[in-house]
Design a protein around this motif. Structure first.
Motif, short mmCIF file in Angstrom:
data_model
loop_
_atom_site.label_atom_id
_atom_site.label_comp_id
_atom_site.label_asym_id
_atom_site.label_seq_id
_atom_site.Cartn_x
_atom_site.Cartn_y
_atom_site.Cartn_z
N ILE A 86 0.86 -1.34 -0.04
CA ILE A 86 0.02 -0.16 -0.03
C ILE A 86 1.00 1.20 -0.09
O ILE A 86 1.74 1.35 0.96
CB ILE A 86 -1.00 -0.03 1.13
CG1 ILE A 86 -1.83 -1.18 1.24
CG2 ILE A 86 -1.74 1.19 1.38
CD1 ILE A 86 -2.70 -1.73 2.02
N ASN A 91 0.98 4.44 0.60
CA ASN A 91 1.15 5.09 1.70
C ASN A 91 1.90 6.64 1.38
O ASN A 91 2.84 6.90 2.38
CB ASN A 91 1.77 4.67 2.76
CG ASN A 91 0.71 3.98 3.58
OD1 ASN A 91 0.13 4.40 4.48
ND2 ASN A 91 0.87 2.48 3.69
N GLU A 101 -9.13 10.43 3.63
CA GLU A 101 -8.66 10.11 4.95
C GLU A 101 -7.98 8.83 4.69
O GLU A 101 -7.91 8.01 3.83
CB GLU A 101 -9.79 9.55 5.93
CG GLU A 101 -10.91 10.86 6.15
CD GLU A 101 -11.59 10.88 7.28
OE1 GLU A 101 -12.38 9.77 7.20
OE2 GLU A 101 -11.76 11.60 8.12
N ARG A 102 -6.90 8.57 5.76
CA ARG A 102 -5.88 7.45 5.48
C ARG A 102 -6.60 6.26 5.59
O ARG A 102 -6.28 5.25 4.66
CB ARG A 102 -4.99 7.54 6.87
CG ARG A 102 -4.00 6.18 6.63
CD ARG A 102 -3.09 6.52 5.45
NE ARG A 102 -2.31 7.68 5.31
CZ ARG A 102 -1.83 7.94 4.13
NH1 ARG A 102 -1.51 7.24 3.23
NH2 ARG A 102 -1.17 9.32 4.03
N SER A 103 -7.69 5.87 6.27
CA SER A 103 -8.31 4.65 6.21
C SER A 103 -8.97 4.35 4.75
O SER A 103 -9.22 3.18 4.43
CB SER A 103 -9.25 4.28 7.42
OG SER A 103 -10.05 5.49 7.78
N GLU A 104 -9.52 5.70 4.45
CA GLU A 104 -10.21 5.40 3.15
C GLU A 104 -8.83 5.39 2.05
O GLU A 104 -9.20 4.51 1.01
CB GLU A 104 -10.57 6.96 2.80
CG GLU A 104 -11.87 7.00 1.78
CD GLU A 104 -12.55 8.40 1.93
OE1 GLU A 104 -11.70 9.50 2.53
OE2 GLU A 104 -13.40 8.71 1.33
N GLU A 123 6.21 -4.67 5.53
CA GLU A 123 4.96 -4.42 4.79
C GLU A 123 4.11 -5.34 3.94
O GLU A 123 4.59 -6.21 3.16
CB GLU A 123 5.00 -3.13 3.92
CG GLU A 123 5.32 -1.88 4.53
CD GLU A 123 5.61 -0.53 3.57
OE1 GLU A 123 4.86 -0.63 2.44
OE2 GLU A 123 6.16 0.30 4.08
N THR A 178 -5.22 0.48 8.57
CA THR A 178 -4.67 1.62 9.25
C THR A 178 -3.23 1.67 9.41
O THR A 178 -2.43 0.51 9.25
CB THR A 178 -5.04 1.83 10.71
OG1 THR A 178 -4.49 0.95 11.55
CG2 THR A 178 -6.34 1.92 10.97
N MET A 179 -2.40 2.52 9.59
CA MET A 179 -0.88 2.48 9.75
C MET A 179 -0.67 1.84 10.88
O MET A 179 0.61 1.55 11.36
CB MET A 179 -0.26 3.98 10.02
CG MET A 179 -0.27 4.64 8.57
SD MET A 179 0.06 6.40 8.85
CE MET A 179 0.68 6.84 7.02
N ALA A 180 -1.54 1.24 11.88
CA ALA A 180 -1.21 0.41 13.16
C ALA A 180 -1.24 -0.68 12.78
O ALA A 180 -0.48 -1.74 13.38
CB ALA A 180 -2.24 0.60 13.91
N TYR A 216 -0.57 -2.10 9.13
CA TYR A 216 0.11 -2.04 8.04
C TYR A 216 1.48 -1.21 8.55
O TYR A 216 1.39 0.03 8.70
CB TYR A 216 -0.51 -1.28 6.85
CG TYR A 216 0.21 -1.47 5.51
CD1 TYR A 216 0.28 -2.54 4.50
CD2 TYR A 216 1.22 -0.43 5.22
CE1 TYR A 216 0.89 -2.58 3.59
CE2 TYR A 216 2.15 -0.58 3.98
CZ TYR A 216 1.92 -1.72 3.13
OH TYR A 216 2.50 -1.70 1.90
N VAL A 225 4.51 0.80 8.03
CA VAL A 225 5.39 1.80 7.24
C VAL A 225 6.41 1.76 8.15
O VAL A 225 6.10 2.41 9.47
CB VAL A 225 4.47 3.04 7.10
CG1 VAL A 225 5.51 3.96 6.56
CG2 VAL A 225 3.31 2.81 5.87
#
Lengths: 777, 157
Positions: free
Chosen positions: A190, A192, A276-279, A684, A698-700, A702, A704
């Motif tokens: 993803i 990001n 939004e990030r989750s979007e 990742e 979310t970044m939690a 996935y 990065v």
């Protein structure tokens, strides 16, 4: 003074460092309304009904629409520009789904309100009745008998089969002393970009459209917007202001852009949407998601005689701008920097109920390089040969080199990069430390992994693109314009989003024209200013756009030369041009500087007969070949054999990107690329469950990597000049292409004495630990 | 409109009043209420750190607290750390060491670095890397950011 080749500081920095970036979400027009998109929570579902009553009645809501409400707005579906075979299946894809949602995140309705928060509140009130359908998320399952069909009307999930093969491949494999076959799964990545996508649309009184978009491709956006909206390109202006990273994920023409334009037109107000990030995890393209089966054939001395690759590539639920073409960008790289006489590559594109895939940094080339470099190590083990020696034995030695697959590599010195790598790495010392740890049975074992690679970039020669069915060309354009009083304005068709084009391009022009670098202003990213261009992706901006800029600069000098020759009453051939001044050969006191020529061109009092006033030239450049960066990378990892925890201890990269215009910016591109490739190796993975639910949203979940996960890199360069006037090859993707296999080869090397021969991607502690347990049991 | 309340903050040294909904996050009060758009939003789960500001001198992700919770606080955003005359030494170090590419994460990085340097004037590489772990950058691979922070530390000592 020469500035090309020097690490001058970036002119882009100050505004960004002061928090004055013009990112789309920082821009608001009077009367702006805010759009929120309602997305399908189901991977596959029939849309039975969409009830917008509650949303429309909610506070601050201006309008709400279903896909069916907007169906008449579209002049055409969101197009795919790269249907790689005559029969590539391209099911229609609209900004808002009408009857069926085909992936989790597929837009099903849209709400516009007075604020972002109110739009989101109202989006929650949209009642969609779904009839869930069976879904499939895995490429291999999608091709199995009885698999749910992503597009029922197609009768299959197979999108296309594409093949490139030399004669006699099977005979070569049959005749080989050693044959190695391996399977690899490269998971979804993803992209990001830290700035999520965003658009702000304004429709003027005559129907003229301005779209501010967080995009890499303002020119492509404009072109596609005409196809989707039926508005002539001439009435559309797309502006890419400061763009906060892209990595391929901001190439595509996503539905939200045309959607915001349609709503702005209907409502008579500017409409803004910020992802939004989750979007973003659901609604912005993913990369990779490919399964490979690769066969290498070799003599017992280690000369590779054939490579055959078969790959099953996830398209996702729809084809985005270049989805089917992504594997093809790697199609010529399965022999990489090696001389391999027999060659076969097959790609099968597969629809799944997932977010569409498309270009993510490297795009097709990391996929190819990964399987190639991992299999090089597997072959070395099979032959009982040192992996470096196997590479040396097969590296191409003479350039230009025409590969079995048909393309010609113009330049390189792969042995020089490898030699330099080993010098920086001090391989003997690393091997000695590895041996000592093995000897004493250390819990933390050391491994070293290599990747010698090349890449095909500088996208791209238009004729070749035509031959592989890409819809448009791969040239680029630039304009160089002297203002009357001697400052220089440059307009480029590329569109940066962090690469520092303004600085690099100014260096090129300033040197050649002999003016100060601060006298050169570089404009980009606005189709009203830059009429022609093919934008930024595929490490093309310098290798294609930079050459167009060189040519435009040469045309300016040629015109200035004619003016000076006329005014000094000498022949053009009698003039030398250096440091911004034309001098008469043999009488250096007779001279005129180029700024004086610019003023003369503007005043037009005394120009050669028939010459047009002004000193401004535009050039387009269509490369005759791809550019071919290459190099040698090594990773050193420490693996905790009790926990599987893997730490990257050192990373050495020696790259040949041709001439470095700004070495500081080149290093920065390498660093960033390395971080993304290393992340793919260790951290990742975009994960779907069997039903098509994205689990990493979310970044939690996935991962990065942060600064704490990465070491400082050791980078160096060797240099061979590319076959273009600047000698440049491109650098945006090298790090990502080369690094993932080097890291995983290192992990396997750390555990090879235990019998481990493979660790799946990404090499998380759990996977590494499992690999150790498997060989121990 | 939902109920709105006034919250008083000292932002970049100036007392400011901003009207917010009770649910408004500090980041949105700064961006939408005060027009301080240098504080960026990169995620919705408090991972990316692009929205980092200083609240009473400490680095805080401004998406993690409500504007109302910051009532009476001193807030420093990226716009407030230097005047027109010149960049702050931390900003200047980012120029010198190519500590930014696209610049979207940069304001948060700078404010986190300021917080670190206020506590530790001579951090080593490991300390810097750990201090920055709540700020994600996708462009630089972090190395030049780490170098920028080290150089800034030296310049500030």
């Amino acid at each position: 003074m020469t500035v090309v080749g020097t690490p001058i500081k970036r002119r882009e920095d100050e505004a960004l460092l002061r928090g004055r970036g013009s990112f789309v979400d920082n821009l608001t027009l009077p009367g702006t309304a805010y759009m929120a998109v309602v997305r399908s929570p189901y991977p596959a579902a029939r849309i039975v009904s969409v009830n917008l009553d509650a949303a429309r009645a909610a506070e601050g809501v201006i309008a709400a629409f279903s896909g069916a409400d907007l169906a008449d707005e579209w002049a055409g579906p969101l197009p795919c520009a790269w249907l790689v075979t005559e029969d590539t299946k391209n099911p229609p894809h609209y900004p808002v789904a009408i009857d069926v949602a085909r992936y989790q995140g597929d837009p099903v309705a849209v709400v516009v309100a007075e604020s972002r928060a109110l739009a989101k509140d109202a989006a929650e009130l949209v009642e969609v009745e779904y009839e869930p359908l069976p879904a499939v998320a895995d490429v291999e399952q999608a091709l199995s008998d009885g698999a749910p069909l992503v597009h029922e009307e197609l009768g299959t999930n197979e999108c296309y089969v594409w093949k490139l093969e030399t004669d006699g491949i099977q005979a070569a494999i049959d005749a080989a002393d050693v044959v190695v076959t391996r399977r690899y799964r490269q998971p979804r990545l993803i992209p990001n970009a830290i700035e999520p996508r965003g658009v702000l649309a304004q429709v003027g009184p005559t129907g003229d459209v301005t779209l501010w978009s967080a995009t890499q491709t303002p020119h492509i956006q404009r072109f596609v917007l005409q196809l989707v909206l039926g508005i002539p390109e001439a009435k559309i202006r797309v502006i890419a202001p400061d763009v906060g990273g892209g990595f391929g994920s901001k190439i595509q023409v996503y539905g939200e852009g045309p959607l915001a334009i349609v709503l702005a037109r209907r409502l008579g107000r500017p409409v803004k949407w910020t992802e939004e990030r989750s979007e973003n995890y659901l609604g912005t393209i993913h990369g990779r998601d490919v399964v490979h089966e690769v066969t290498f054939a070799a003599t017992k001395e280690g000369k590779i005689t054939a490579v055959r690759s078969e790959a099953w590539c996830a398209m996702g639920a729809y084809l985005e701008l270049v989805t089917p073409g992504i594997p093809l960008l790697g199609a010529w790289l399965y022999s990489g920097p090696y001389e391999i006489p027999n060659y076969s590559v097959t790609f099968t594109g597969v629809f799944t109920n997932t977010t569409p895939t498309d270009a993510y940094r490297g795009a097709g080339r990391p996929e190819a390089t990964y399987v190639l470099e991992r299999t090089m190590d597997a072959l070395a083990r099979e032959l009982g040969m040192d992996p470096v020696e196997l590479r040396r034995k097969n590296l191409i030695r003479e350039f230009p080199h025409t590969m079995a697959s048909g393309l010609t590599i113009d330049s390189g010195d792969y042995h020089a990069s490898l030699d330099r790598l080993l010098e920086v790495l001090d391989l003997d010392a690393v091997r000695a430390e590895q041996a000592a740890r093995r000897e004493r049975g250390d819990v933390k074992q050391l491994g070293v992994g290599f990747s010698t690679y090349n890449e095909m970039c500088g996208l791209a020669p238009s004729r070749i693109l035509g031959a592989i069915r890409y819809a448009v060309g791969g040239w680029d354009s630039a304009t160089v314009r002297f203002q009357p009083l001697g400052s220089v304005q440059v307009v480029v068709g590329t569109s940066p989003h962090g690469q520092g084009h303004e600085t690099t391009f100014a260096q090129i022009v300033a040197d050649r024209l002999g003016v100060g670098v601060d006298e050169v202003e570089v404009l980009h990213g606005d189709t009203a200013i830059s009429q022609l261009g093919m934008d930024t992706y595929g490490s093309r901006s310098l290798a294609v756009g930079g050459i167009a800029l060189w040519q435009a600069t040469e045309k300016v000098i040629a015109k200035a030369r004619a003016i000076v020759a006329h005014q000094l009453e000498v022949s053009e051939d009698d003039l030398e041009f250096a440091d911004g001044t034309f001098r008469v050969k043999g009488s250096p006191d007779r001279s005129m500087d180029i700024k004086a020529a610019a003023f003369a061109a503007h005043a037009a009092h005394n120009l050669p007969d028939g010459m047009e006033p002004g000193l401004e030239e535009t050039a387009t450049y269509d490369p005759a070949n791809f550019s071919w960066p290459g190099g040698a990378h090594a990773a050193v990892v420490e693996v905790d054999t009790e926990t599987g925890d893997t730490r990257l201890v050192r990373y050495v990269a020696v790259d040949d990107v041709g001439r470095a215009i700004n070495p500081m910016i080149v290093d920065g591109q390498v660093h960033g690329g390395l971080a993304q490739g290393i992340a793919a190796a260790l951290y990742e993975e975009g994960v779907y469950d069997a039903e098509g639910n994205l689990l990493t949203t979310t970044m939690a979940t996935y991962l990065v990597p942060s600064a704490a996960e990465l070491p400082s890199f050791e980078t160096d360069r060797t240099e061979t000049a590319a076959d273009n006037p600047l000698g440049v090859k491109g650098v945006g993707e090298t790090g990502t292409i080369a690094s993932a296999p080097a890291v995983v080869n290192a992990v396997v090397d750390a555990l090879s004495h235990l019998g481990v021969t493979d660790v799946p991607l990404p090499a998380t502690p759990e996977r590494v630990w499992n690999a150790i347990q498997e060989v121990r049991s | 409109m939902p109920d709105r309340e006034r919250v008083g903050l000292v932002v970049n040294g100036e007392p400011r009043l901003v009207e917010v909904e009770p649910r408004t996050l500090l980041v949105h009060a700064l961006r939408d209420g005060l027009g301080l758009t240098g504080t960026h939003v990169g995620c919705d789960t408090s991972q990316c750190g692009a929205c980092t500001v200083l609240v009473d001198g400490k680095a805080v992700k401004s998406c993690t607290l409500l504007a109302l919770q910051a009532e009476g606080s001193e807030v420093t955003t990226i716009e407030g750390i230097a005047d027109e005359a010149g960049l702050h030494p931390v900003q200047q170090a980012f120029v010198e060491h190519h500590g930014l590419q696209c610049g979207f994460c940069t304001p948060g990085m700078i404010l986190t670095a300021l917080d670190l340097l206020s506590r530790d004037p001579d951090p080593d590489e490991r300390t810097i890397r750990h201090a920055l772990r709540g700020n994600l950058c996708r462009c630089t691979g972090y190395q030049p950011i780490v170098e920028s922070v080290r150089a800034a530390a030296e310049a500030l000592r």
